[in-house]
Design a protein around this motif. Sequence first.
Motif, PDB file in Angstrom:
ATOM      1  N   VAL A  83       2.586  -3.194  12.362  1.00 32.98           N
ATOM      2  CA  VAL A  83       1.462  -2.260  11.581  1.00 32.98           C
ATOM      3  C   VAL A  83       1.546  -2.804  10.276  1.00 32.98           C
ATOM      4  O   VAL A  83       2.673  -2.549   9.715  1.00 32.98           O
ATOM      5  N   ARG A  99      -0.829  -2.515   7.354  1.00 34.32           N
ATOM      6  CA  ARG A  99      -2.201  -2.093   6.895  1.00 34.32           C
ATOM      7  C   ARG A  99      -2.231  -2.358   5.230  1.00 34.32           C
ATOM      8  O   ARG A  99      -1.555  -1.775   4.587  1.00 34.32           O
ATOM      9  N   CYS A 119       5.866   6.789   4.947  1.00 31.88           N
ATOM     10  CA  CYS A 119       4.784   7.540   5.489  1.00 31.88           C
ATOM     11  C   CYS A 119       4.279   6.973   6.749  1.00 31.88           C
ATOM     12  O   CYS A 119       4.050   7.689   7.532  1.00 31.88           O
ATOM     13  N   GLU A 120       3.903   5.509   6.735  1.00 34.85           N
ATOM     14  CA  GLU A 120       3.422   5.252   7.792  1.00 34.85           C
ATOM     15  C   GLU A 120       4.212   5.163   9.129  1.00 34.85           C
ATOM     16  O   GLU A 120       3.897   5.413  10.115  1.00 34.85           O
ATOM     17  N   SER A 146       4.603   8.555  10.425  1.00 36.00           N
ATOM     18  CA  SER A 146       3.342   9.010  10.917  1.00 36.00           C
ATOM     19  C   SER A 146       3.168   8.355  12.398  1.00 36.00           C
ATOM     20  O   SER A 146       2.832   9.346  13.456  1.00 36.00           O
ATOM     21  N   LEU A 147       3.755   7.208  12.590  1.00 34.66           N
ATOM     22  CA  LEU A 147       3.696   6.695  14.108  1.00 34.66           C
ATOM     23  C   LEU A 147       4.606   7.344  15.045  1.00 34.66           C
ATOM     24  O   LEU A 147       4.357   7.763  15.970  1.00 34.66           O
ATOM     25  N   PRO A 173       0.411   4.406   1.687  1.00 37.74           N
ATOM     26  CA  PRO A 173      -0.057   5.311   2.309  1.00 37.74           C
ATOM     27  C   PRO A 173       0.383   6.824   2.495  1.00 37.74           C
ATOM     28  O   PRO A 173       1.345   6.957   2.219  1.00 37.74           O
ATOM     29  N   VAL A 184       6.965  -1.671  11.030  1.00 39.91           N
ATOM     30  CA  VAL A 184       6.377  -1.489  10.031  1.00 39.91           C
ATOM     31  C   VAL A 184       6.866  -2.199   8.915  1.00 39.91           C
ATOM     32  O   VAL A 184       7.579  -1.463   8.385  1.00 39.91           O
ATOM     33  N   SER A 221       0.877  -1.058  -0.042  1.00 36.03           N
ATOM     34  CA  SER A 221      -0.031  -0.115   0.067  1.00 36.03           C
ATOM     35  C   SER A 221       1.129   1.368  -0.084  1.00 36.03           C
ATOM     36  O   SER A 221       2.120   1.140   0.381  1.00 36.03           O
ATOM     37  N   CYS A 244       7.663  -1.000   4.218  1.00 38.65           N
ATOM     38  CA  CYS A 244       7.155   0.308   4.769  1.00 38.65           C
ATOM     39  C   CYS A 244       7.194   1.226   3.614  1.00 38.65           C
ATOM     40  O   CYS A 244       6.678   2.443   3.636  1.00 38.65           O
ATOM     41  N   PHE A 260      -0.692   9.776   8.013  1.00 36.36           N
ATOM     42  CA  PHE A 260      -1.854   9.545   8.643  1.00 36.36           C
ATOM     43  C   PHE A 260      -2.956   9.131   7.536  1.00 36.36           C
ATOM     44  O   PHE A 260      -4.191   9.453   8.121  1.00 36.36           O
ATOM     45  N   TYR A 285      -5.415   5.621  13.131  1.00 43.82           N
ATOM     46  CA  TYR A 285      -4.503   6.634  14.087  1.00 43.82           C
ATOM     47  C   TYR A 285      -5.158   7.109  15.316  1.00 43.82           C
ATOM     48  O   TYR A 285      -4.471   7.083  16.578  1.00 43.82           O
TER      49      TYR A 285
END
Length: 280
Positions: free
Chosen positions: A221, A223, A125-126, A129-130, A84, A118, A82, A121, A87, A93
């Motif tokens: 994580v 997603r 970005c993910e 963000s975390l 992302p 992650v 993905s 990754c 956020f 989040y």
Amino acid sequence: MSEAQEIQNPFIKQENPAEECVAFFNKERQARLSSEMIAENLNRLKKMALKLGLESEDQLMQQALKGNTKSIAAIESLLLRSQPTFFGGAGMYKAFENALLPQLINQNGNRRKISIWVPGCGEGCEAYSLALLLNAHKREFEGWDLHVHATDTSNASLEQAETAAFDADQIDDVIFDLYGQGLKRNGDEYIIRSEVRELINFQNTNFYDSELPQEAYDVVVFRNQLSYWMPDLQEKIIKNFERSLQPHGYLILGYGDSLLSLSNQFKIFANTQGFYQKLL
């Protein structure tokens, strides 16, 4: 075999590298790649090809068919991960911040450490963000060891992530108001501040064949990526995450992902879609 060496592959046909690339990835990599996915991402594939010193997206695919590991990793990172934004999926989040963080603080109060993985990754970005979210709660975590481990198989994506620089349009005003203390503006870019950058380490690692960490993670994580892989590989991925988590650790998947038939070692956490807690 080195990355530069080529291997014989029955899928190599110069007439239509896109179709042959789909056949190769679906059979040999247990992926769910399609011609439509390639067609929709030709510009991104071309940019990646240029980063790798190739002339075109066709040459990138041809190199993958010949077994070039850099080209294979680049295509997987672009099309089977993905992508992302910062956020992306704000509900995840919000649940992480309001439901999971207090639980982690309660569980880990003695060792005062939180470790997040992650996998897949991409350009980061993910992971960032975390890290920005954790940084926004730094007063609560004074004296804690916070760590985000972000992995991918594409060196080009990881190199971009390491720059810690992102286009301003990737971060909207609401995000900046909430987490902007971890960012600084530089012309048309946002730069991740050093205190946030230092929470993350990036590494080239395959998330379904990676070695177990020396100390297991509190959260994984992953997603909106599980559906890109065939069922047998999905099961292998989830088992690797299961082994990589602390007892009663947490797995966060995308809203469209499901653990049904893949594992019975997790329960839904806090009635939150996509959040799972390891049973043991």
